[in-house]
Design a protein around this motif. Structure first.
Motif, mmCIF file in Angstrom:
data_model
loop_
_atom_site.group_PDB
_atom_site.id
_atom_site.type_symbol
_atom_site.label_atom_id
_atom_site.label_comp_id
_atom_site.label_asym_id
_atom_site.label_seq_id
_atom_site.Cartn_x
_atom_site.Cartn_y
_atom_site.Cartn_z
ATOM 1 N N ARG A 83 -4.307 7.288 -1.818
ATOM 2 C CA ARG A 83 -4.513 8.518 -1.057
ATOM 3 C C ARG A 83 -3.419 9.488 -1.496
ATOM 4 N NH1 ARG A 83 -2.354 10.688 4.088
ATOM 5 N NH2 ARG A 83 -4.057 11.682 5.227
ATOM 6 N N ILE A 84 -3.757 10.779 -1.557
ATOM 7 C CA ILE A 84 -2.767 11.799 -1.889
ATOM 8 C C ILE A 84 -2.749 12.811 -0.753
ATOM 9 C CG2 ILE A 84 -2.035 13.541 -3.547
ATOM 10 C CD1 ILE A 84 -3.615 11.996 -5.691
ATOM 11 N N TRP A 85 -1.547 13.017 -0.210
ATOM 12 C CA TRP A 85 -1.361 13.941 0.916
ATOM 13 C C TRP A 85 -0.537 15.124 0.443
ATOM 14 C CZ3 TRP A 85 3.056 14.026 4.740
ATOM 15 C CH2 TRP A 85 2.827 14.957 5.757
ATOM 16 N N PRO B 224 0.844 -1.197 0.000
ATOM 17 C CA PRO B 224 0.000 0.000 0.000
ATOM 18 C C PRO B 224 0.885 1.255 0.000
ATOM 19 C CG PRO B 224 -0.480 -1.412 1.898
ATOM 20 C CD PRO B 224 0.689 -1.992 1.194
ATOM 21 N N PHE B 225 0.423 2.310 -0.663
ATOM 22 C CA PHE B 225 1.196 3.545 -0.681
ATOM 23 C C PHE B 225 0.268 4.735 -0.823
ATOM 24 C CE2 PHE B 225 0.550 2.502 -5.089
ATOM 25 C CZ PHE B 225 0.425 3.718 -5.738
ATOM 26 N N ASP C 64 -5.919 18.679 3.630
ATOM 27 C CA ASP C 64 -4.554 18.407 3.170
ATOM 28 C C ASP C 64 -4.413 17.021 2.562
ATOM 29 O OD1 ASP C 64 -4.449 16.696 5.354
ATOM 30 O OD2 ASP C 64 -2.693 17.633 6.245
ATOM 31 N N SER C 65 -5.529 16.310 2.382
ATOM 32 C CA SER C 65 -5.447 14.998 1.741
ATOM 33 C C SER C 65 -6.747 14.710 0.993
ATOM 34 C CB SER C 65 -5.177 13.904 2.775
ATOM 35 O OG SER C 65 -6.176 13.889 3.769
ATOM 36 N N ILE C 66 -6.586 13.890 -0.051
ATOM 37 C CA ILE C 66 -7.732 13.509 -0.864
ATOM 38 C C ILE C 66 -7.713 11.998 -1.070
ATOM 39 C CG2 ILE C 66 -7.913 15.757 -1.991
ATOM 40 C CD1 ILE C 66 -6.530 14.574 -4.453
ATOM 41 N N VAL C 67 -8.896 11.448 -1.321
ATOM 42 C CA VAL C 67 -9.030 10.004 -1.521
ATOM 43 C C VAL C 67 -9.975 9.717 -2.679
ATOM 44 C CG1 VAL C 67 -8.486 9.334 0.861
ATOM 45 C CG2 VAL C 67 -10.834 9.903 0.252
ATOM 46 N N ASP C 68 -9.748 8.581 -3.301
ATOM 47 C CA ASP C 68 -10.604 8.096 -4.378
ATOM 48 C C ASP C 68 -11.905 7.613 -3.750
ATOM 49 O OD1 ASP C 68 -11.912 6.595 -6.336
ATOM 50 O OD2 ASP C 68 -10.125 5.503 -6.942
ATOM 51 N N PRO C 69 -13.058 8.182 -4.109
ATOM 52 C CA PRO C 69 -14.312 7.754 -3.493
ATOM 53 C C PRO C 69 -14.658 6.295 -3.778
ATOM 54 C CG PRO C 69 -14.735 9.303 -5.285
ATOM 55 C CD PRO C 69 -13.247 9.243 -5.088
#
Length: 147
Positions: A69-71, A4-5, A58-63
């Protein structure tokens, strides 16, 4: 076995960058962990100093849970050189879509992202080659392509 990353992007304004990339990728802003009113409450609980806390997302995720995840990590220095890695956003639909339609889709995505804060750099196309892309920069100058 896969590992995971998350993708971490250094920036000056995490909230602005999170909102831009959420719009660009169809991601959502990531909510705080369960039991916390917001991310700052969570970060305080693990010992982060008050002066190191940010404002906003400060972070986004694929629904759909497929993408990483992108931080967006606040850093003091600005961007000074070309990225060694960049994202290619595949908004054109791939080679099974006729080139004229891919071009239309890519141009529409570019227009939408310019309104969200991106900058067009150049069109990547050559006569006789079945390829059309646009090189762009996000609000803090990070390169990405639409293809």
């Amino acid at each position: 076995m896969t590992v995971p990353f998350q993708i971490t992007i250094d920036c000056a304004d995490p909230d602005r960058m999170a909102r831009f990339w959420a719009a660009a990728l169809g991601y959502g802003l990531e909510g705080p962990p369960a039991g916390f009113a917001d991310w700052n409450d969570y970060w305080r609980s693990v010992g982060v100093a008050e002066e190191d806390l940010g404002d906003g997302a400060d972070s986004i995720v694929d629904p759909e849970g497929r993408g990483p995840r992108i931080w967006f990590q606040r850093v003091p220095e600005g961007k000074v050189v070309k990225n060694r890695i960049h994202l290619d956003l595949r908004v054109g639909g791939g080679r099974e879509v006729p080139l004229d339609e891919r071009r239309r889709r890519i141009e529409a995505a570019a227009e939408r992202l310019v309104l969200a804060g991106a900058t067009r750099v150049r069109v990547l196309a050559e006569p006789g080659v079945d390829h059309y892309a646009i090189a762009m920069r996000d609000p803090e100058g990070n390169e990405f392509d639409l293809n």
